[in-house]
Scaffold this active site. Structure first.
Site, PDB file in Angstrom:
ATOM      1  N   HIS A 210      -6.409  -8.977   0.645  1.00 12.16           N
ATOM      2  CA  HIS A 210      -6.416  -8.024   1.516  1.00 12.16           C
ATOM      3  C   HIS A 210      -7.522  -8.332   2.627  1.00 12.16           C
ATOM      4  CE1 HIS A 210      -9.669  -6.441  -1.016  1.00 12.16           C
ATOM      5  NE2 HIS A 210     -10.059  -5.679  -0.187  1.00 12.16           N
TER       6      HIS A 210
HETATM    7  C1  UD1 Z   1     -11.641  -1.368   2.782  1.00 17.22           C
HETATM    8  C2  UD1 Z   1     -12.954  -1.754   2.555  1.00 17.22           C
HETATM    9  C3  UD1 Z   1     -12.827  -3.014   1.410  1.00 17.22           C
HETATM   10  C4  UD1 Z   1     -12.230  -2.852   0.195  1.00 17.22           C
HETATM   11  C5  UD1 Z   1     -10.993  -2.275   0.670  1.00 17.22           C
HETATM   12  C6  UD1 Z   1     -10.014  -2.002  -0.633  1.00 17.22           C
HETATM   13  C7  UD1 Z   1     -14.709  -1.541   4.294  1.00 17.22           C
HETATM   14  C8  UD1 Z   1     -15.459  -2.254   5.525  1.00 17.22           C
HETATM   15  N1  UD1 Z   1     -13.622  -2.141   3.717  1.00 17.22           N
HETATM   16  O1  UD1 Z   1     -11.104  -2.357   3.540  1.00 17.22           O
HETATM   17  O2  UD1 Z   1     -14.344  -3.564   1.146  1.00 17.22           O
HETATM   18  O3  UD1 Z   1     -12.101  -3.990  -0.620  1.00 17.22           O
HETATM   19  O4  UD1 Z   1     -10.882  -1.026   1.631  1.00 17.22           O
HETATM   20  O5  UD1 Z   1      -8.768  -1.612  -0.318  1.00 17.22           O
HETATM   21  O6  UD1 Z   1     -14.799  -0.371   4.379  1.00 17.22           O
HETATM   22  N2  UD1 Z   1      -4.420   2.152   4.888  1.00 17.22           N
HETATM   23  C9  UD1 Z   1      -3.428   2.806   4.272  1.00 17.22           C
HETATM   24  N3  UD1 Z   1      -3.560   3.730   3.666  1.00 17.22           N
HETATM   25  C10 UD1 Z   1      -4.691   4.211   3.159  1.00 17.22           C
HETATM   26  C11 UD1 Z   1      -5.898   3.497   3.665  1.00 17.22           C
HETATM   27  C12 UD1 Z   1      -5.574   2.246   4.490  1.00 17.22           C
HETATM   28  O7  UD1 Z   1      -2.014   2.541   4.877  1.00 17.22           O
HETATM   29  O8  UD1 Z   1      -5.001   5.175   2.520  1.00 17.22           O
HETATM   30  C13 UD1 Z   1      -4.182   1.062   6.074  1.00 17.22           C
HETATM   31  C14 UD1 Z   1      -4.290   1.285   7.170  1.00 17.22           C
HETATM   32  O9  UD1 Z   1      -3.336   0.773   7.885  1.00 17.22           O
HETATM   33  C15 UD1 Z   1      -5.586   0.670   7.636  1.00 17.22           C
HETATM   34  C16 UD1 Z   1      -5.690  -0.570   6.667  1.00 17.22           C
HETATM   35  O10 UD1 Z   1      -4.946  -0.115   5.476  1.00 17.22           O
HETATM   36  O11 UD1 Z   1      -5.736   0.356   8.914  1.00 17.22           O
HETATM   37  C17 UD1 Z   1      -7.107  -0.885   6.400  1.00 17.22           C
HETATM   38  O12 UD1 Z   1      -7.927   0.157   5.818  1.00 17.22           O
HETATM   39  P1  UD1 Z   1      -9.384   0.331   5.995  1.00 17.22           P
HETATM   40  O13 UD1 Z   1      -9.854   1.349   5.111  1.00 17.22           O
HETATM   41  O14 UD1 Z   1     -10.071   0.345   7.439  1.00 17.22           O
HETATM   42  O15 UD1 Z   1      -9.956  -1.170   5.355  1.00 17.22           O
HETATM   43  P2  UD1 Z   1      -9.610  -1.885   4.112  1.00 17.22           P
HETATM   44  O16 UD1 Z   1      -9.021  -3.167   4.657  1.00 17.22           O
HETATM   45  O17 UD1 Z   1      -8.688  -1.130   3.241  1.00 17.22           O
END
Ligand code: UD1
Length: 368
Positions: A210
């Site tokens: 990821h």
């Molecule tokens: C975040 C953390 C990363 C961690 C990861 C674990 C930061 C900078 N990064 O990255 O360190 O390893 O979480 O998962 O904080 N989304 C969903 N459902 C959710 C949450 C997110 O569908 O409940 C999708 C959304 O489309 C979003 C994408 O996942 O744009 C990324 O989520 P985000 O929290 O921005 O960052 P991660 O890449 O998950």
């Protein structure tokens, strides 16, 4: 007796297994009182609720419901929404864990309001400032009054950055507290696979992916999926797919890579399902931080698909090998694990299930 209120912050999936054991010790404490803040960075059933339920975390006292966005937007939103909570709740300290955007956002608000900040999992450094998490780690540590570390290398990093040694406490790893507490209840891999219409192979590997560096660039993602699909033909892979990665695979039209191979693509799994899957795996291929540590605690060989790690003890003492993203090297390392069984390793110092107790007793002393 004077009650001491601590605002404990969680935001994203890798925070939940870190806060769960700390919150459990705090709940039973005669003097310290946790106030649980969820920023809402992760909000899905699969990314949040399943974890709260399985880890026994109570409903948060407040949910800031921030959701997804760019780094700047998300961090700023969390800050704006956390500030009035601090004003109203008036905790004696704010406790943050890990390295996600919620960690730095709430840390910054606390520091500006001169509320003491406690950072759990301080001092880890990959040396790679292109990782958003590395920026979050460095800045949160600079703002923190009490820094709790998981491994010896962290203290050396912090001292090098000028953090006063009396603020640093080597306490072990709260994520491993959660792991030992839940291992017996882990969901059998066969049951998880059956739920998604797959049989349990005799032998399998677990894959997670990821990191922005791996999944946001179409060429890199294509190259990684191509070699992983090839590995899948030798060792069936189970791939619980992060929503971010699933979106990229679809956007770049790369589904065919996985369809052609023995890779079972699953939605994100709950904590107990993931634990059950990993503990019986032949190997784990990952770019996650947490899995590098969990595999070391479980004695399962881990091949980290990154060029560096902020958790070097998993390599020097544990079962982890940092293999990078070069297909040739990945292929060779997988072949080596399949032939030799991979690194054996040992469990690092203080990864004994008692880190949360140590943390709470130091906090108690500091705020008494
Ligand atoms: C975040 C953390 C990363 C961690 C990861 C674990 C930061 C900078 N990064 O990255 O360190 O390893 O979480 O998962 O904080 N989304 C969903 N459902 C959710 C949450 C997110 O569908 O409940 C999708 C959304 O489309 C979003 C994408 O996942 O744009 C990324 O989520 P985000 O929290 O921005 O960052 P991660 O890449 O998950």
């Amino acid at each position: 007796m004077r009650r001491v209120r601590l605002a404990c912050v969680v935001g994203a999936r890798p925070n939940f297994m870190k806060i769960a054991p700390i919150h459990a010790v705090l709940r039973d404490h005669p003097r310290l009182e946790p106030y649980l803040v969820h920023t809402g960075q992760h909000y899905d059933e699969a990314m949040k609720d399943a974890f709260f339920r399985q880890l026994g975390i109570p409903e948060p006292d407040v949910d800031l419901e921030v959701g997804s966005g760019t780094h700047a937007w998300q961090t700023a939103q969390i800050m704006q929404r956390f500030e009035p909570v601090l004003d109203e709740v008036k905790p004696e300290a704010v406790l943050v864990v890990g390295d996600v955007n919620s960690t730095i956002a709430c840390g910054l608000v606390a520091a500006k309001k001169q509320v003491p900040l406690i950072h759990v999992e301080a001092g880890l450094r990959s040396g790679d400032r292109t990782m958003p998490e590395e920026i979050n780690r460095i800045l949160t540590d600079q703002l923190s009054d009490l820094l709790f570390t998981t491994e010896k290398s962290a203290e050396a990093n912090l001292r090098q950055e000028g953090i006063a040694p009396e603020r640093i406490h080597f306490v072990g790893n709260v994520m491993i507290d959660a792991l030992f507490a839940h291992l017996e209840r882990a969901t059998p891999a066969a049951r998880t696979l059956a739920r998604f219409g797959h049989d349990l192979p005799d032998d399998y590997g677990v894959l997670t992916l990821h990191r922005s560096a791996n999944v946001d660039d179409p060429e890199m993602l294509d190259r990684l999926l191509a070699v992983l699909a090839e590995i899948g033909r030798r060792l069936p892979l189970v791939f619980p797919c992060h929503p971010r990665t699933a979106a990229r695979i679809e956007a770049f039209g790369l589904q065919r890579r996985l369809r052609e191979a023995d890779v079972a693509v699953l939605p994100p799994l709950g904590y107990l399902e993931m634990l059950g899957l990993v503990k019986d795996a032949r190997l784990v291929l990952t770019d996650s931080g947490g899995l590098q540590e969990e595999t070391t605690a479980l004695g399962v060989p881990c091949l980290t698909l990154r060029d560096n790690t902020e958790r070097p003890v998993t390599v020097t003492e544990g079962t982890n090998t940092v293999v990078g993203r070069d297909p040739e090297r990945i292929r060779a390392c997988v072949a080596d694990v399949l032939e030799t069984g991979g690194k054996r390793g040992r469990i690092p110092a203080l990864w004994d299930g008692k880190a949360s107790e140590r943390i709470v007793s130091i906090i108690d002393e500091r705020f008494s």
